[in-house]
Design an enzyme around this catalytic site. Structure first.
Site, PDB file in Angstrom:
ATOM      1  N   LEU A 181      -4.049   3.850   2.459  1.00 51.36           N
ATOM      2  CA  LEU A 181      -5.555   3.394   1.820  1.00 51.36           C
ATOM      3  C   LEU A 181      -6.143   2.592   0.714  1.00 51.36           C
ATOM      4  O   LEU A 181      -6.471   2.855  -0.047  1.00 51.36           O
ATOM      5  CB  LEU A 181      -7.372   3.571   2.198  1.00 51.36           C
ATOM      6  CG  LEU A 181      -6.720   4.031   3.934  1.00 51.36           C
ATOM      7  CD1 LEU A 181      -8.456   5.483   4.737  1.00 51.36           C
ATOM      8  CD2 LEU A 181      -6.913   2.999   5.295  1.00 51.36           C
ATOM      9  N   HIS A 182      -5.034   2.384   0.452  1.00 48.40           N
ATOM     10  CA  HIS A 182      -4.461   2.122  -1.390  1.00 48.40           C
ATOM     11  C   HIS A 182      -4.113   0.474  -1.330  1.00 48.40           C
ATOM     12  O   HIS A 182      -3.516   0.429  -2.088  1.00 48.40           O
ATOM     13  CB  HIS A 182      -3.727   2.495  -2.159  1.00 48.40           C
ATOM     14  CG  HIS A 182      -4.439   4.160  -2.463  1.00 48.40           C
ATOM     15  ND1 HIS A 182      -3.774   5.569  -2.961  1.00 48.40           N
ATOM     16  CD2 HIS A 182      -5.955   4.611  -1.973  1.00 48.40           C
ATOM     17  CE1 HIS A 182      -4.574   6.465  -2.197  1.00 48.40           C
ATOM     18  NE2 HIS A 182      -6.187   6.125  -2.563  1.00 48.40           N
ATOM     19  N   PRO A 183      -4.779  -0.319  -0.519  1.00 51.64           N
ATOM     20  CA  PRO A 183      -3.992  -1.361  -0.429  1.00 51.64           C
ATOM     21  C   PRO A 183      -3.650  -2.357  -1.564  1.00 51.64           C
ATOM     22  O   PRO A 183      -5.378  -2.415  -2.562  1.00 51.64           O
ATOM     23  CB  PRO A 183      -4.670  -2.151   0.690  1.00 51.64           C
ATOM     24  CG  PRO A 183      -6.219  -1.717   0.362  1.00 51.64           C
ATOM     25  CD  PRO A 183      -5.608  -0.285   0.096  1.00 51.64           C
ATOM     26  N   ASP A 206       0.689  -1.202   0.212  1.00 52.72           N
ATOM     27  CA  ASP A 206      -0.025  -0.151   0.179  1.00 52.72           C
ATOM     28  C   ASP A 206       0.902   1.021   0.307  1.00 52.72           C
ATOM     29  O   ASP A 206       1.602   0.917   0.307  1.00 52.72           O
ATOM     30  CB  ASP A 206      -0.971   0.487   1.512  1.00 52.72           C
ATOM     31  CG  ASP A 206      -2.027   1.250   1.590  1.00 52.72           C
ATOM     32  OD1 ASP A 206      -1.743   1.778   0.717  1.00 52.72           O
ATOM     33  OD2 ASP A 206      -2.074   0.397   2.355  1.00 52.72           O
TER      34      ASP A 206
END
Length: 541
Positions: free
Chosen positions: A472-474, A294
Site C-alpha cells: 500500500l505504498h504505490p 509498490d
C-alpha cells in the site's frame, strides 16, 4: 455552469494537496482553491490512532480500489484502500513516519532529477516537521507535521526489539537520522494520541484564511486546457458541475491513481489508449500512468502465550471497554497507538550498499486483509512482515472508461524477476530467525503462518503466491525526470503544458526505502517553494 477564478487550483486534498494549498495560501497573496472529492474529516475513528481499521474498507472515506488479477500471485486481486476524505490517505493510513534512505534521493538526482538529492530535500523534511525529540541536523521543530514516539507500548514491543538485536541486527534509535540500517522503534504522525493527518497539519488553521477555499464533495473531472495551458478545472458537486479558472497554475495532487487518471481524462496520456477510451488526445504522453510500483510483503505469524497482543483486544469485549476508558480518560492504552511499534531495515544480500528489506513487527496477527476488512486471528498472536523495498516489477494505471467516476485499471506485475523472489525468501528467513531468539521465547507458542512444516523453497514460493500483498505504498505514475516517458520535469511542471504541475507520490521516479507518507509531504513542501519562485518571476497581466 458556475465559474469562479483563483490564482491556484489544487486538485486532491490528500497528503500532498493539503500541504500545497496550505503553503500557497500562507502569505495571503494568492486566492487558492482546494478540491476534495470526499467529505470533511469528521468521521471520529479517523482521529483515533488504532481506529484506522475502521477506515480500511469504509466507502464513505475510502476509494476502495482493486487491482487487476496478478499473474504471479495466483491471479489474486490486490485491494488498494486510498483516502477519499479531507487528508486523503494520511487520514486512513498507519501513521508511520519514515523518510527512506538518503541514497534514494541521490539516485533520483542521478536519474536526471536535479535538486532532489538528499541534501537538497532534507531542509523540506525539517521544515515540515515538529519532532518530539527536538531539533538537530536531521530533524526540525515548529513545523506543521507533528512526529512523536508511541506514548503506549505493550511488553511485546521491547521483546521484539531485543530479539532482533540478538539475531545480529544492530540497534538504531533513529531511522530518519544519520543511518537507516538496524532495528528500532517507529515514530508516528500522532499528536497527543490523535492522528495528525496532512489535513490537521496544514489546514487546521489555514481554513480560516479568507484567500483559501476548501471544497469537499468536489470531484475534479477534467482539466481545462486552452492554447497549451491549464486554464482551469471542471469538477462535480452535489449541486451540479462547476468550473474554476486558474490565473496562474493548476496543481494536480490526486495521488498515484487519481493524478494520472485526471490527466488522461483531460487528453494527456498515451495516445492509443486515449483513443480507444474515446478521449480526444491533447498531448501524447506515454509516461502518464506508467512506472507504477509498490513495496511487496507477506506475514509470518505466531501464536502468543501471553494476552498482550491487539488480537486479545479485538477478541474480548471487556478488554475493548477498558481500552476505551483508558483512551477517553487519559489518552493512553492500545487505542493511543496503531499496533506497529518496531521495525528493522536489513540487507537481503550483504553486498548491497543499503537495506532492501523492512521488517515490520506487529502486535497482532491477521487471517485475511482485503476489501471485506481485516480479520484477526481468534487467539493471542503477533506477526513479523518482510517488505521488499526495491522491487523490479513495474505496472500501469489506465482508464477503464471515459467516465471520471469509474475506478481506474491498476496493474502491478509483482514478483516478475528472480531478485524479487530472492529478497522475499530471505526476508522470511530473517523473520523466523528473529522469532527464534531468547527475548521472544516467553511469548512464542508456535508459528501458525505459514507454519514450521513450510520450509522448502517451493513451499515458500507457493505461500508467497497465496498470501503476498501490495504494501500500500504505490508510487511513480507521473514520473519526474527526463526522456520521452517522463511526465514532469524536476520543477514538477507537466512537460509540454504550461501552468500545470503534479505534486504527490506519483512523481517519484523510484520508490523510497520505507513508508511513503513523509516523502510525499516533503514533495509538497518543495513543490510549494518551486511554485512561489516561479510566481515571483511571472506577473499576471
Amino acid at each position: 455552469m458556475n465559474e469562479e477564478s483563483y490564482d491556484f487550483i489544487v486538485t486532491g486534498a490528500g497528503s500532498a494537496g493539503c500541504a500545497v494549498a496550505g503553503r500557497l495560501s500562507e502569505d495571503g497573496k494568492y486566492r487558492v482553491l482546494l478540491l476534495e472529492a470526499g467529505p470533511k474529516d469528521w468521521y471520529p475513528w479517523i482521529h483515533v490512532p488504532l481506529g484506522y481499521h475502521k477506515t480500511f474498507n469504509n466507502p464513505n472515506v475510502n476509494w476502495m480500489f482493486d487491482s487487476e488479477p496478478e499473474p504471479e500471485l495466483n491471479n489474486r486481486v490486490m485491494y488498494q484502500p486510498r483516502g477519499k476524505v479531507l487528508g486523503g490517505t494520511s487520514s486512513i493510513n498507519g501513521m508511520v513516519y519514515m523518510r527512506g534512505n538518503a541514497a534514494d534521493y541521490d539516485e533520483w538526482r542521478q536519474r536526471g532529477c536535479d535538486g532532489w538529492d538528499y541534501e537538497s530535500v532534507l531542509p523540506y523534511f525539517r521544515k515540515a516537521e515538529d519532532n518530539q525529540r527536538g531539533e538537530d541536523r536531521f530533524h526540525g521543530t515548529g513545523g506543521p507535521l507533528v512526529v512523536q514516539d508511541h506514548r503506549w507500548q505493550p511488553p511485546l514491543a521491547k521483546a521484539m526489539h531485543d530479539a532482533a538485536v540478538e539475531a545480529g541486527i544492530p540497534a538504531n534509535p533513529d531511522f530518519n537520522g544519520a543511518n537507516q540500517e538496524g532495528v528500532g522503534l517507529y515514530q508516528t504522525t500522532i499528536n497527543n494520541a490523535r492522528r495528525w493527518s496532512s489535513a490537521r497539519a496544514y489546514l487546521k488553521d489555514a481554513k480560516r484564511r479568507k484567500n483559501l477555499t476548501v471544497a469537499t464533495s468536489a470531484h475534479a473531472t477534467r482539466l481545462i486546457i486552452e492554447d497549451g495551458r491549464a486554464a482551469g478545472v471542471e469538477y462535480r458537486t452535489p449541486d451540479g458541475t462547476r468550473t474554476a479558472r486558474a490565473r496562474r497554475e493548476v496543481v494536480v495532487s490526486g495521488g498515484v491513481y487519481g493524478s494520472p487518471q485526471l490527466l488522461m481524462l483531460s487528453g494527456l496520456g498515451p495516445a492509443e489508449h486515449l483513443k480507444k477510451t474515446g478521449i480526444e488526445v491533447v498531448r501524447d504522453m506515454p509516461g502518464v500512468g506508467s512506472n507504477l510500483h509498490d513495496h511487496f510483503n507477506t506475514y509470518i505469524a505466531y501464536k502468543c502465550s501471553q494476552p498482550v497482543t491487539m488480537n486479545d483486544l479485538v477478541n474480548s469485549l471487556p478488554r475493548r471497554i477498558w481500552a476505551g476508558m483508558q483512551y477517553a480518560l487519559g489518552r493512553t492504552g492500545p487505542l493511543a497507538s496503531m499496533g506497529l511499534y518496531v521495525g528493522a531495515f536489513v540487507r537481503s544480500d550483504r553486498r548491497f550498499e543499503r537495506p532492501d528489506l523492512q521488517i515490520n513487527m506487529f502486535a497482532w496477527a491477521i487471517k485475511t486483509r482485503d476489501r471485506n476488512g481485516v480479520v484477526a486471528q481468534p487467539f493471542s498472536a503477533f506477526g513479523l512482515s518482510p517488505v521488499h523495498l526495491r522491487p523490479d516489477g513495474r505496472g500501469t494505471v489506465r482508464l477503464k472508461s471515459s467516465d471520471p467516476t469509474a475506478a481506474p485499471e491498476i496493474r502491478f506485475n509483482f514478483l516478475k524477476t528472480a531478485s524479487d523472489w530472492t529478497a522475499m525468501l530471505e526476508g522470511m528467513r530473517i523473520c523466523r530467525e528473529i522469532a527464534r531468539q531468547p527475548a521472544l521465547k516467553p511469548f512464542v507458542v508456535e508459528e501458525i503462518m505459514p507454519g514450521p512444516r513450510v520450509s522448502e523453497e517451493k513451499e515458500l514460493r507457493d505461500y508467497l503466491r497465496q498470501t503476498g500483498v501490495s504494501n500500500l505504498h504505490p508510487v511513480g505514475t507521473c514520473r519526474m525526470g527526463t526522456g520521452s516517458d517522463a511526465v514532469v520535469d524536476p520543477r514538477l511542471r507537466v512537460l509540454g503544458v504550461k501552468g500545470l504541475r503534479v505534486a504527490d507520490a506519483s512523481i517519484m521516479p523510484r520508490i523510497t526505502s520505507g513508508n511513503t507518507n513523509a516523502p510525499t509531504v516533503m514533495i509538497a513542501e518543495k513543490a510549494s517553494d518551486l511554485i512561489h519562485e516561479d510566481a515571483r518571476q511571472f506577473q499576471v497581466a
